[in-house]
Design an enzyme around this catalytic site. Sequence first.
Site, PDB file in Angstrom:
ATOM      1  N   ASP A 148       0.798  -1.230   0.000  1.00  8.81           N
ATOM      2  CA  ASP A 148       0.000   0.000   0.000  1.00  8.81           C
ATOM      3  C   ASP A 148       0.831   1.280   0.000  1.00  8.81           C
ATOM      4  OD1 ASP A 148      -2.721  -1.029  -0.026  1.00  8.81           O
ATOM      5  OD2 ASP A 148      -2.215  -1.913   1.898  1.00  8.81           O
ATOM      6  N   TYR A 204      -9.575  -0.186   2.664  1.00  6.17           N
ATOM      7  CA  TYR A 204      -8.980  -0.144   4.000  1.00  6.17           C
ATOM      8  C   TYR A 204      -8.600   1.262   4.401  1.00  6.17           C
ATOM      9  CZ  TYR A 204      -7.908  -4.364   6.685  1.00  6.17           C
ATOM     10  OH  TYR A 204      -7.978  -5.431   7.531  1.00  6.17           O
TER      11      TYR A 204
HETATM   12 CU   LIG Z   1      -6.832  -6.879   7.711  1.00  5.05          CU
END
Ligand SMILES: [Cu+2]
Length: 648
Positions: free
Chosen positions: A301, A385
């Site tokens: 990420d 996320y």
């Molecule tokens: Cu996770």
Amino acid sequence: MASTAVVETATSHPLDPLGAGEIERAWQIVCEQRNLGLRTRVVSIMLHEPTKKVVLAHRPGDPVERCAFIVLVDREAGHTYEVVVSLTESRVLSWVHVPGVQPAIVLDEFVECEAAVRADARWQAAMRKRGVTDFSLTMVDAWSAGNFGFPQDEGRRLVRALTWVRRGPADNGYARPVANVVTVVDLNEMKVLAVEDGGVVPLPPEDANYSPAVAGERPGLKSLHIHQPEGPSFVLSGHELAWQKWRLRIGFTPREGLVIHTVTYEDQGRERPILYRASVADMVVPYGDPRPTYFHRNAFDVGEYGMGTLANVLANGCDCLGEIRYLDAVVNDSQGRAVTLPNAVCIHEEDAGILWKHFDWRLGTTEVRRSRRLVVSSISTVGNYEYGFYWSFYQDGAIELQVKMTGVISNGAEPPGAKPIWGELVAPQVYGPIHQHFFNARMDMMVDGLDNSVYEVNTVADPPGPDNPHHNAFHTEATLLGSEGKAQRLIDPLVGRFWKIVNPSVRNRLGEPVAYKLMPGENVRPFAGPDAAVTRRAAFMTKHLWVTHHDPRERYAAGDYPNQHPGGAGLPSYVADDAPLENTDLVVWYTFGAHHVVRPEDWPVMPVTPIGFMLKPSGFFDRNPALDVPRPTPHGACATGESACHAP
Ligand SMILES: [Cu+2]
């Protein structure tokens, strides 16, 4: 609200992040001085950090030379370039073609990729087979393609996109994952290459919305206000922050997001350095499901998406509570324009429970101090996320990094009645595969100076014998990690393992070298096999501690360009020469992994899970450095004896 303690003036320091004007000027210089293709994408424009020597010699008012570091993609040729531009001299200093790499995926590519996929007849056919006809309600997330050695991937800038479907325009679309459809997209041509359809699995039946209109609102919460009527105790001047003997600088890059620079603590009139630079320089999320829609989920990420570019705009009372000061972050778009992210960095003080206490039962007196910490934080949204990064500084000299994970789990759909092997059901027919989040914090240490050594400290039980007749003896053993080859270590909580960063040339009053220790927190090992693509590409996750000799070119644990990289870059290559590490300029890299066995309680949006570690002084100070923290109440109301006499 206003406070005389807070001076919001721009200082000119070599480590100040590039401002909007500097970003746009840097790109203008490139455009003027280089013949760029029409289809160029700017990946990142950030400060080209000066050398440590320049930074540490800098005094307020000194002239500052400013340079920008730019990564761009020529989509026509599929080439990646690194450019260094001097803003001071208005010229391109270097222009380097980096062969065979793919830089991070940029925001425009996400948006264009979704449009390209929605327009593709093969993908549309796959959706119709699943009863999806309103394509405007689909969400196509551009998942990084990884590198699995597929010959057709070679030389292309790819993503393996996944699809979800909203029921209505305001719906949480992650409620309905489309199983078994992977769409391979070439981002340079912005063209769908293939739609892999492994067969229809029905869309899960339930919504997963979480607004109060759906979730309701429980009663009983009275208001809670944090008041600091005299303002906060810190002073923020430009990007420099001073608080309770701490002094540091806040940086920000499109790739790493928050960066902490030049951390010092004032001790008896001396400003003592601890850290030169710290950031979360990489992370990877390996998923444990081998099936077609899942095996490639290995998001890096930071290096594949740009944590800074994806930083949130924060709001007082929501993301942070109390007397907040913010810093804006400035990043770039793919056309080289500056994009200001207002309030991207939050700075505030928090009460952190008690700092120390002792009740002298004979005298009936108590001394107690409350702990306060200074928190510098930022939150980024990477697709489904959220990652929050919280650097905390304590009055006893401790530094803590906490990463808070929240948002929506990456998921899939299962047929009714199926019980998945490689994960858990979180709602009817909604599946959360088992996965891990490995973060790597790169800490360029400077404990009382640039030259440091690292020791591993384990506790061992003495064998029974004449020196240990009662079998109770145990002691610590410190081992010098004297080279990059030796300094690749795992945690071992059962022997109380920690690592000490010492300055062998500076002694405390007891004659010992001054040190900070790295205290691991929760951690785990990776479960992907040694020959898995993700293990090759994210070798940094195979060791919790790495130490390297400082090299300004070694910035990222998985290398400069993890996107689609075959592996071997970053830490494995940085330590290949096994450089000696004793009493030298070194960098500590700590990997910490969150093991995510998904729970129904993580659905539809997961409660924050924190993970992190601490740096604590260990013989750095001569005694508890927080003795002088004032009593919590002005007249010592907490300092006199209360009852509760008890035998020792
Ligand atoms: Cu996770």
